[in-house]
Scaffold this active site. Structure first.
Site, short mmCIF file in Angstrom:
data_model
loop_
_atom_site.label_atom_id
_atom_site.label_comp_id
_atom_site.label_asym_id
_atom_site.label_seq_id
_atom_site.Cartn_x
_atom_site.Cartn_y
_atom_site.Cartn_z
N ASN A 246 -4.66 28.24 -7.83
CA ASN A 246 -5.30 26.83 -8.21
C ASN A 246 -3.94 25.20 -8.89
OD1 ASN A 246 -4.85 28.95 -9.78
ND2 ASN A 246 -4.96 28.26 -12.39
N GLN B 274 -10.83 28.53 -5.18
CA GLN B 274 -9.41 27.01 -4.99
C GLN B 274 -10.19 26.72 -3.62
OE1 GLN B 274 -9.23 24.48 -6.54
NE2 GLN B 274 -8.93 26.34 -9.15
N SER C 235 -17.07 30.12 -7.72
CA SER C 235 -17.40 28.54 -8.66
C SER C 235 -18.07 27.36 -8.13
CB SER C 235 -16.51 28.93 -10.19
OG SER C 235 -16.16 29.51 -11.28
N ALA C 236 -19.81 27.28 -8.46
CA ALA C 236 -19.74 25.95 -7.84
C ALA C 236 -19.13 25.32 -8.25
CB ALA C 236 -21.50 25.98 -7.71
N HIS C 237 -18.86 24.79 -9.31
CA HIS C 237 -18.27 23.56 -10.03
C HIS C 237 -16.93 22.86 -9.26
CE1 HIS C 237 -15.28 25.00 -12.63
NE2 HIS C 237 -15.96 25.58 -12.70
N THR D 224 -33.29 35.43 -15.61
CA THR D 224 -33.93 35.03 -14.53
C THR D 224 -32.82 34.10 -14.20
OG1 THR D 224 -35.84 34.72 -16.32
CG2 THR D 224 -35.53 32.65 -14.88
N CYS E 228 -7.00 25.62 -17.53
CA CYS E 228 -6.99 26.59 -18.80
C CYS E 228 -6.42 27.18 -19.91
CB CYS E 228 -8.05 27.72 -17.67
SG CYS E 228 -9.12 27.71 -16.90
N1 PLP Z 1 -10.43 31.52 -10.03
C1 PLP Z 1 -9.70 30.91 -10.70
C2 PLP Z 1 -8.24 30.51 -9.06
C3 PLP Z 1 -9.64 29.18 -10.88
O1 PLP Z 1 -8.77 28.13 -10.78
C4 PLP Z 1 -11.19 29.58 -11.71
C5 PLP Z 1 -11.18 28.23 -12.87
O2 PLP Z 1 -10.28 27.41 -12.96
C6 PLP Z 1 -11.39 30.31 -12.35
C7 PLP Z 1 -10.98 32.13 -11.63
C8 PLP Z 1 -12.23 30.33 -12.99
O3 PLP Z 1 -13.44 30.11 -12.99
P1 PLP Z 1 -14.83 29.69 -14.02
O4 PLP Z 1 -13.92 29.07 -15.16
O5 PLP Z 1 -15.52 29.25 -13.10
O6 PLP Z 1 -15.37 31.36 -14.30
#
Ligand code: PLP
Length: 391
Positions: free
Chosen positions: A150, A178, A198-200, A236, A335
């Protein structure tokens, strides 16, 4: 001011098509997919369609998809499932450049008295494959690796890893957060047992994710109660979110399967890098020598240009200057962007603390334009110059 958003590894804008598909599921169609009446059945059908799309994105089967709140949950489920293997399988293996969602799970394993191993990387962020393969044997419960980093975008060389895990009976979990839209995914070819999304991160909504796990893998349910998601995840389902994730998965699969689209994204990323390197003496791209996803660039800035004594600029100050000019990037992983600690990923790649603390991550998306990249180059060059003048 039109902002230039270059933080797509933190999150992406929901695609128009995904949003349009989601909206009716808030007001016009609000059935519970577990209900045995037409509105419920309609919602169940929508979940089925989305499940099929997410399965296609990773090359798996629809019944192997568990929808959840995102990759942090999927990763937690994979680790907890592997911890329950018990017996002689007490070793958990990851790398030194994993996301904190995986790193924290490895810490939990250590707290529980299990054997843990973090395999290192070289100066370009490439995994020490020999050390990895040597760690896989009949005592290994789980190997968990990123598909793409990431922070640097460096792709993990997974060739042979799945086969080694299979031969030893170890499970292979892939953190593919990623990857969608940037590289094609195929769980069969990768030899994976489980994979988190992760969809976002691929133009879907936040708070929705999926864990793909091969059909006979015993999953530990973290959320107990109802029989949703084939008893693997009670509660749900977030129908609008899952519908959006399904559409986003289709768009990401199409983008990743289109070599011209991938090349166009890589060309923008390359232009950003050559532009910054040409304008900013003493800048360097971390992981440039490794295979990378086409959208990510992690750049280190020395404090005073090539002739000055070592040390890096303060990334958080640099970010503030960029933001004031309308360019949004991040200091390492979003993060920990608010912490001043240098990126553990860059430290693992052998960078010094000062250089790691002076590095920025630019992450593009299929929505990024050439004009935005040119604007970013100008603003970055100006901001570094300003800070260096103050140093
Ligand atoms: N793994 C990687 C490589 C990520 O970049 C991220 C989020 O930045 C995550 C896991 C965690 O994803 P989420 O915050 O959507 O749970």
């Amino acid at each position: 001011m039109n902002r230039v958003y270059l933080d797509n590894n933190a999150t992406t804008r929901v695609a128009e098509e995904a949003l349009a598909a989601m909206l009716p599921w808030f007001r016009e169609r609000w059935g519970n997919p577990s209900s045995l009446h037409p509105p419920g059945e309609e919602a169940a059908d929508a979940l089925r369609a989305a499940r099929g799309e997410v399965a296609r994105l990773v090359g798996g089967a629809a019944e192997e998809i568990t929808f959840n709140s995102g990759a942090s949950e999927g990763i937690a489920t994979a680790f907890e499932s592997a911890r329950r293997r018990g017996g002689e399988r007490r070793r958990f293996v990851t790398s030194t450049v994993e996301h904190s969602a995986v790193a924290a799970q490895l810490d939990r394993c250590a707290e529980l008295g299990l054997e843990t191993l973090r395999v290192g990387v070289d100066g370009e962020g490439r995994l020490d494959r020999e050390a990895l393969l040597a760690a896989i044997d009949e005592r290994t419960a789980l190997v968990s690796l990123l598909v793409a980093n990431n922070e640097t975008g460096v792709l993990t060389d997974l060739a042979g890893v799945g086969a080694a895990c299979r031969a030893a009976g170890a499970w292979l979990h892939l953190d593919a957060v990623q990857a969608p839209g940037k590289v094609p995914l195929d769980v069969g070819a990768l030899g994976a047992d489980a994979l988190s999304l992760s969809a976002h991160k691929f133009h879907g909504p936040k708070g929705v994710g999926a864990l793909w796990a091969r059909r006979d893998l015993p999953l530990a349910g973290l959320v107990l109660g109802g029989p949703q998601e084939r008893d693997a995840r009670a509660g749900t389902e977030n129908v609008p979110g899952i519908v959006g994730a399904g559409v986003a998965a289709r768009l990401a699969r199409e983008h990743a399967a289109d070599p011209a689209a991938r090349a166009a994204l890589a060309a923008l990323r390359d232009r950003l890098e050559t532009g910054i390197l040409a304008r900013v003496p003493g800048a360097r791209v971390h992981g440039a020598g490794a295979a990378r996803v086409p959208n990510t660039s992690c750049v280190g800035f020395e404090r005073g240009g090539p002739d000055a004594a070592g040390g890096g600029l303060e990334a958080t100050t640099l970010l503030a200057l960029l933001a004031a000019e309308g360019v949004d990037a991040s200091a390492g992983s979003a993060c920990h962007a608010d912490r001043s600690a240098p990126s553990p990923v860059l430290l693992a790649m052998g960078r010094g603390e000062a250089e790691a603390a002076g590095s920025l991550r630019f992450s593009l998306s299929r929505e990024t334009t050439a004009a935005e990249v040119e604007r970013a180059i100008e603003v970055v060059a100006g901001a570094v110059e300003t800070l260096r003048a103050l140093a």
